[in-house]
Design an enzyme around this catalytic site. Structure first.
Site, PDB file in Angstrom:
ATOM      1  N   LYS A  21       0.835  -1.214   0.000  1.00  0.00           N
ATOM      2  CA  LYS A  21       0.000   0.000   0.000  1.00  0.00           C
ATOM      3  C   LYS A  21       0.868   1.263   0.000  1.00  0.00           C
ATOM      4  CE  LYS A  21      -2.977   0.942   3.571  1.00  0.00           C
ATOM      5  NZ  LYS A  21      -3.010   2.346   4.007  1.00  0.00           N
ATOM      6  N   GLN A 169       5.047   9.011   7.188  1.00  0.00           N
ATOM      7  CA  GLN A 169       4.213   9.953   6.431  1.00  0.00           C
ATOM      8  C   GLN A 169       4.727  11.371   6.601  1.00  0.00           C
ATOM      9  OE1 GLN A 169       0.175   9.230   7.647  1.00  0.00           O
ATOM     10  NE2 GLN A 169       0.135   7.196   6.725  1.00  0.00           N
ATOM     11  N   ASP A 316       2.085  -1.181  11.970  1.00  0.00           N
ATOM     12  CA  ASP A 316       0.744  -1.546  11.478  1.00  0.00           C
ATOM     13  C   ASP A 316       0.308  -2.949  11.912  1.00  0.00           C
ATOM     14  OD1 ASP A 316       0.381   0.886  10.260  1.00  0.00           O
ATOM     15  OD2 ASP A 316       1.131   0.211   8.313  1.00  0.00           O
ATOM     16  N   ARG A 347      -6.167   2.157  18.223  1.00  0.00           N
ATOM     17  CA  ARG A 347      -5.940   0.706  18.148  1.00  0.00           C
ATOM     18  C   ARG A 347      -5.671   0.079  19.508  1.00  0.00           C
ATOM     19  NH1 ARG A 347      -2.882   0.260  12.310  1.00  0.00           N
ATOM     20  NH2 ARG A 347      -4.824   0.243  11.115  1.00  0.00           N
TER      21      ARG A 347
HETATM   22  C1  S3P Z   1       2.643   4.790   6.225  1.00  0.00           C
HETATM   23  C2  S3P Z   1       3.248   5.128   7.407  1.00  0.00           C
HETATM   24  C3  S3P Z   1       2.742   4.720   8.727  1.00  0.00           C
HETATM   25  C4  S3P Z   1       1.777   3.549   8.608  1.00  0.00           C
HETATM   26  C5  S3P Z   1       0.766   3.756   7.528  1.00  0.00           C
HETATM   27  C6  S3P Z   1       1.442   3.942   6.167  1.00  0.00           C
HETATM   28  C7  S3P Z   1       3.218   5.292   4.958  1.00  0.00           C
HETATM   29  O1  S3P Z   1       2.057   5.798   9.322  1.00  0.00           O
HETATM   30  O2  S3P Z   1       1.134   3.330   9.836  1.00  0.00           O
HETATM   31  O3  S3P Z   1      -0.106   2.637   7.449  1.00  0.00           O
HETATM   32  O4  S3P Z   1       2.835   4.819   3.882  1.00  0.00           O
HETATM   33  O5  S3P Z   1       4.086   6.179   5.032  1.00  0.00           O
HETATM   34  P1  S3P Z   1       2.812   6.931  10.203  1.00  0.00           P
HETATM   35  O6  S3P Z   1       3.700   7.703   9.314  1.00  0.00           O
HETATM   36  O7  S3P Z   1       1.702   7.773  10.761  1.00  0.00           O
HETATM   37  O8  S3P Z   1       3.559   6.161  11.261  1.00  0.00           O
END
Ligand code: S3P
Length: 434
Positions: A21, A169, A316, A347
């Protein structure tokens, strides 16, 4: 939608988890700002990634979808997107990755863009991206710290920034904005958050490198090369199949070519330390990531401890890890995981509430949870809390529970793993859609 799950006969056979994803989002976003045509194979056609697809189209990028998993992205160049201004809202639906990464790109554009999403996303914190983007010179408004947000960029400057939380993110939003800034941006992370953005930008010719837990990006106005990528299978989706294979007696499952990027595989490490027997095949490369086959069979497991960097490397996987912990001998403790409270659901609270309905001995902590095991789980009516990973974890719990488990609100599984039910049924799971 409801799923009815019953105690399962052994799960046996081969399975392929869907495309990653995180990488699927990034392939679209980075393809859209590349110079030239990117080809993406094995893309994840799940609701979250569809939100990114719609958003990049709304920004003027042409994306051909030849099959659900094969895309051709016609890049507009770094400064060639056409933000719609304040007349049209960019709808990120339920996807935090879409909103936070797009905010980074839009910080490079002088017009104002408004990003919003559905009720679940509107609960999630956005100041964590707004703060560094403002330091870079962008104007970012949030709504009491949450979506909708408005981003207006322009002349950005490089920053040296320490992330308060180890979030890929937020790191990615800063790195994307850094493409539009002059000079060297440095992001220090408190733990090893997933590094897909860095790998992909490097493949596109960007001067980006890592020293310890700090990422450096030196910007130039050089165009980003287009991507040719076969997206590897998502470890976070494979994790549900893996834990099911570990817990359902008599199982043997071979998962093909799973992404085993070390920033993602904390669950493997903790399960192995607890006594799981998961064989990792030869590692090769796909889409700039390490991939390997994983073979799982059931094992007696002991309680485990999860703290610090391990939390980041399995961020996750906690809903399904909690299910595994109910079957481990002793007291499993998860700490330093307060981030779990701001995921698709809280969660910590949601996992504890729902697993307790099935007889689990699980106690909430401010920054994690404690599970006493082993417990024979009992079928019950449980709820997804609008969280795809909680819904799938509850399916795995249902496979080892006595009697029938009914999972309400299971349609959210489509956010990340639309074929989860057929894949599990093919392995022998007794799951029905009601
Ligand atoms: C993700 C980063 C994670 C993860 C999310 C996808 C990404 O979040 O939990 O499912 O694609 O960069 P955070 O950056 O909030 O930790």
């Amino acid at each position: 939608m409801q799923l009815r799950v019953r105690f399962s006969s052994p799960l046996r056979g081969e399975a392929v988890a869907p495309g990653d994803k995180s990488i699927s989002h990034r392939a679209l976003l980075l393809g859209a700002i590349a110079q030239g045509t990117s080809e993406v194979h094995g893309w994840l056609p799940a609701a979250d990634c569809q939100a990114t697809l719609k958003a990049v189209r709304a920004l003027g990028a042409t994306v051909e979808q030849h099959t659900p998993v094969n895309l051709v992205v016609h890049g507009c160049g770094l400064r060639g997107l056409r933000p719609p201004g304040t007349q049209a809202v960019l709808d990120c639906q339920g996807s935090g990755t879409t909103m936070r990464l797009l905010a980074g790109i839009l910080a490079g554009y002088p017009s104002t863009s408004v990003l919003d999403g559905h009720a679940g996303l509107r609960r999630r914190p956005m100041e964590r991206v707004a703060v560094p983007l403002r330091l870079m010179g962008a104007h970012v408004e949030t709504t009491d710290g949450r979506p909708p947000i408005a981003v207006r960029g322009g002349m950005l400057r490089a920053i040296d920034y320490t992330l308060p939380v180890a979030s890929a993110q937020v790191k990615s939003a800063i790195l994307l904005a850094a493409l539009y800034a002059t000079g060297e941006t440095i992001v220090h992370q408190p733990g090893p958050a997933r590094d897909h953005t860095e790998r992909m930008l490097r493949a596109q010719g960007v001067n980006i490198f890592q020293c310890d837990n700090s990422v450096h990006l030196i910007s130039s106005e050089q165009p980003l090369a287009p991507l040719q990528i076969v997206v590897p299978a998502d470890f976070s989706s494979a994790a549900f199949i893996l834990v099911a294979g570990l817990l359902v007696p008599g199982s043997e499952i071979l998962l093909r070519r799973v992404n085993v990027n070390p920033t993602r595989t904390g669950l493997l490490d903790v399960l192995q330390a607890m006594g799981a027997r998961i064989q990792i095949g030869e590692v090769s490369e796909q889409g700039g990531e390490p991939v390997a086959d994983l073979l799982v069979r059931p094992a007696e497991i002991e309680a485990g401890q999860v703290t610090g960097e391990l939390v980041v490397r399995m961020i996750d996987e906690f809903p399904v890890f909690a299910v595994a912990a109910t079957q481990a001998h002793g007291t499993t403790v998860v700490r330093d995981a307060q981030e779990l409270r701001v995921k698709e659901s809280d969660r910590i609270a949601a996992v504890a509430t729902e697993l307790r309905k099935m007889g689990a001995r699980i106690e909430e902590q401010p920054d994690g949870f404690v599970v006493e095991g082993p417990t024979t789980l009992q079928g019950a009516h449980v709820d997804s809390h609008g969280d795809h990973r909680l819904a799938m974890a509850l399916v795995v719990a249902g496979l080892i529970a006595r009697g029938e488990t009914v999972i309400h609100g299971s349609e959210v599984i489509g956010d990340s793993f639309p074929d989860f039910v057929p894949v599990m049924r093919q392995l022998g799971a007794d799951i029905e859609q009601a």
